[in-house]
Structures are given as C-alpha cells and as structure tokens.
Design a protein around this motif. Structure first.
Motif, mmCIF file in Angstrom:
data_model
loop_
_atom_site.group_PDB
_atom_site.id
_atom_site.type_symbol
_atom_site.label_atom_id
_atom_site.label_comp_id
_atom_site.label_asym_id
_atom_site.label_seq_id
_atom_site.Cartn_x
_atom_site.Cartn_y
_atom_site.Cartn_z
ATOM 1 N N LEU A 1 -36.450 42.434 -73.848
ATOM 2 C CA LEU A 1 -35.407 43.357 -74.287
ATOM 3 C C LEU A 1 -35.614 43.784 -75.739
ATOM 4 C CD1 LEU A 1 -32.803 44.777 -73.368
ATOM 5 C CD2 LEU A 1 -31.529 42.795 -74.231
ATOM 6 N N SER A 2 -36.151 42.898 -76.548
ATOM 7 C CA SER A 2 -36.404 43.243 -77.955
ATOM 8 C C SER A 2 -37.408 44.388 -78.071
ATOM 9 C CB SER A 2 -36.902 42.025 -78.731
ATOM 10 O OG SER A 2 -38.116 41.549 -78.182
ATOM 11 N N LYS A 3 -38.216 44.564 -77.028
ATOM 12 C CA LYS A 3 -39.202 45.659 -77.021
ATOM 13 C C LYS A 3 -38.672 46.898 -76.306
ATOM 14 C CE LYS A 3 -42.754 42.975 -78.503
ATOM 15 N NZ LYS A 3 -42.153 41.698 -78.604
ATOM 16 N N THR A 4 -37.874 46.704 -75.256
ATOM 17 C CA THR A 4 -37.432 47.834 -74.447
ATOM 18 C C THR A 4 -36.138 48.473 -74.957
ATOM 19 O OG1 THR A 4 -36.227 46.403 -72.925
ATOM 20 C CG2 THR A 4 -38.527 46.916 -72.368
ATOM 21 N N ASN A 5 -35.291 47.697 -75.630
ATOM 22 C CA ASN A 5 -34.025 48.226 -76.136
ATOM 23 C C ASN A 5 -33.601 47.404 -77.341
ATOM 24 O OD1 ASN A 5 -31.412 49.160 -76.603
ATOM 25 N ND2 ASN A 5 -30.934 49.332 -74.423
ATOM 26 N N LYS A 6 -34.200 47.696 -78.472
ATOM 27 C CA LYS A 6 -33.992 46.911 -79.704
ATOM 28 C C LYS A 6 -32.522 46.888 -80.122
ATOM 29 C CE LYS A 6 -35.419 44.901 -83.571
ATOM 30 N NZ LYS A 6 -35.134 43.486 -83.643
ATOM 31 N N LYS A 7 -31.833 48.006 -79.976
ATOM 32 C CA LYS A 7 -30.421 48.068 -80.387
ATOM 33 C C LYS A 7 -29.573 47.104 -79.551
ATOM 34 C CE LYS A 7 -26.622 51.372 -81.032
ATOM 35 N NZ LYS A 7 -25.582 50.893 -80.156
ATOM 36 N N LEU A 8 -29.746 47.153 -78.237
ATOM 37 C CA LEU A 8 -28.993 46.256 -77.366
ATOM 38 C C LEU A 8 -29.402 44.806 -77.601
ATOM 39 C CD1 LEU A 8 -26.913 45.783 -75.175
ATOM 40 C CD2 LEU A 8 -28.694 46.281 -73.469
ATOM 41 N N PHE A 9 -30.687 44.571 -77.796
ATOM 42 C CA PHE A 9 -31.148 43.215 -78.108
ATOM 43 C C PHE A 9 -30.424 42.681 -79.340
ATOM 44 C CE2 PHE A 9 -33.763 40.706 -80.984
ATOM 45 C CZ PHE A 9 -33.922 39.553 -80.238
ATOM 46 N N ASP A 10 -30.356 43.485 -80.394
ATOM 47 C CA ASP A 10 -29.697 43.051 -81.629
ATOM 48 C C ASP A 10 -28.213 42.762 -81.404
ATOM 49 O OD1 ASP A 10 -32.054 43.166 -83.082
ATOM 50 O OD2 ASP A 10 -31.660 45.190 -83.853
ATOM 51 N N GLU A 11 -27.546 43.581 -80.578
ATOM 52 C CA GLU A 11 -26.127 43.351 -80.284
ATOM 53 C C GLU A 11 -25.927 42.042 -79.524
ATOM 54 O OE1 GLU A 11 -24.474 46.718 -78.222
ATOM 55 O OE2 GLU A 11 -25.113 48.120 -79.781
ATOM 56 N N ILE A 12 -26.762 41.805 -78.538
ATOM 57 C CA ILE A 12 -26.661 40.563 -77.756
ATOM 58 C C ILE A 12 -26.987 39.368 -78.644
ATOM 59 C CG2 ILE A 12 -27.671 39.228 -75.864
ATOM 60 C CD1 ILE A 12 -28.044 41.893 -74.371
ATOM 61 N N ASP A 13 -28.023 39.485 -79.438
ATOM 62 C CA ASP A 13 -28.434 38.390 -80.312
ATOM 63 C C ASP A 13 -27.313 38.021 -81.289
ATOM 64 O OD1 ASP A 13 -30.712 36.631 -81.047
ATOM 65 O OD2 ASP A 13 -30.493 37.643 -82.991
ATOM 66 N N LYS A 14 -26.659 39.017 -81.841
ATOM 67 C CA LYS A 14 -25.555 38.770 -82.771
ATOM 68 C C LYS A 14 -24.382 38.102 -82.048
ATOM 69 C CE LYS A 14 -22.434 41.029 -85.991
ATOM 70 N NZ LYS A 14 -21.966 42.286 -86.566
ATOM 71 N N ALA A 15 -24.045 38.603 -80.860
ATOM 72 C CA ALA A 15 -22.935 38.012 -80.088
ATOM 73 C C ALA A 15 -23.269 36.574 -79.698
ATOM 74 C CB ALA A 15 -22.647 38.857 -78.843
ATOM 75 N N MET A 16 -24.527 36.330 -79.308
ATOM 76 C CA MET A 16 -24.939 34.976 -78.956
ATOM 77 C C MET A 16 -24.853 34.061 -80.170
ATOM 78 S SD MET A 16 -28.596 33.366 -77.927
ATOM 79 C CE MET A 16 -29.095 33.847 -79.561
#
Length: 143
Positions: free
Chosen positions: A93-108
């Motif tokens: 996901l960090s490669k395919t959708n960096k913005k969503l990855f960052d949102e999930i990572d922050k929430a996690m």
C-alpha cells in the motif's frame, strides 16, 4: 420468604443480571456491526484482514483488563504492518497509495500507542474506542 431473604434474592438476581450483561459487552465484537467479508478462522480474507484481526484481539484484551496481552498484540500489529510495507514489493500500500498508507499508519500508531503505553493499566476507554474505530475505518478504505 422474609423481607430480608427477598432483598438478598433480588440483590443476587440483579448482580447475576449485571454480571451477564458485562460479560456480553466485554466479549461483543465491536467490528461485528460492519459488513462481513469472507473469513477463514475468524480473519477476513482481505488485504487488511490480518491487521483488523490483530487490532480486534488487542482491543478485546484491553477491554477484559489484560493490558499486557493488549500491549503485546498491539506491538505485533505494528511490527507486522511495518514489515509488510517494507518488504511488500510493488503491491504494498505504501507504493500503490501513499496517501492512504500514511492515513492508516497514523491511525494505527494512535491506537497502538494507547495500548503500548499502558501495559500495566487500562488506557482511557473512550480514547481507546475512538482510536480503534478510526483505525478500522481507515483499514476499510484499503480492502
């Protein structure tokens, strides 16, 4: 029955009822209200299913007062997420959708942080539930 034994009977009944209610609430799966994906051994067969399962296990352990297990599971969730993203290749996901990855990572990180910071005591229940719900909502976007 005498007045005293009736009072004890009512008190025991209320106590049993409240205990049963608490038990049901503790073991209720907060994610159950969400749309169910096909599962295998209780884990959604989706890209984000394993992360959701670990988060649910950690959350439920915290609700039961097993804060050490909750902290351990939260740390496993964090390490699993990080390693999958580091070594996930082009499909990560960090490669395919960096913005969503960052949102999930922050929430996690917010969810995990509450549990890891409290291995010996329960975190604030309202903050924990809010962080857990936010994390699950972000995961749904990546399935």
């Amino acid at each position: 029955m005498t007045g005293r034994s009736t009072g004890i009977y009512v008190q025991n009944f209320v106590s049993a009822f409240l205990s049963t209610l608490m038990f049901a609430l503790l073991f209720a799966n907060p994610a159950a209200a969400q749309t169910k994906a096909p599962q295998s051994a209780g884990v959604d067969n989706t890209k984000m299913g394993p992360y959701r399962a670990l988060a649910t296990l950690a959350f439920n352990a915290s609700l039961k007062g097993d804060n050490a297990t909750a902290a351990t599971l939260a740390k496993i969730l964090e390490r699993t997420w990080d390693k999958s993203e580091d070594y996930g290749g082009d499909t990560a996901l960090s490669k395919t959708n960096k913005k969503l990855f960052d949102e999930i990572d922050k929430a996690m990180d917010q969810f995990v942080g509450l549990l890891v910071e409290h291995p010996n005591a329960a975190p604030d229940p309202a903050r924990l539930r809010a962080a857990y719900t936010n994390y699950l909502d972000k995961l749904k976007q990546a399935d």
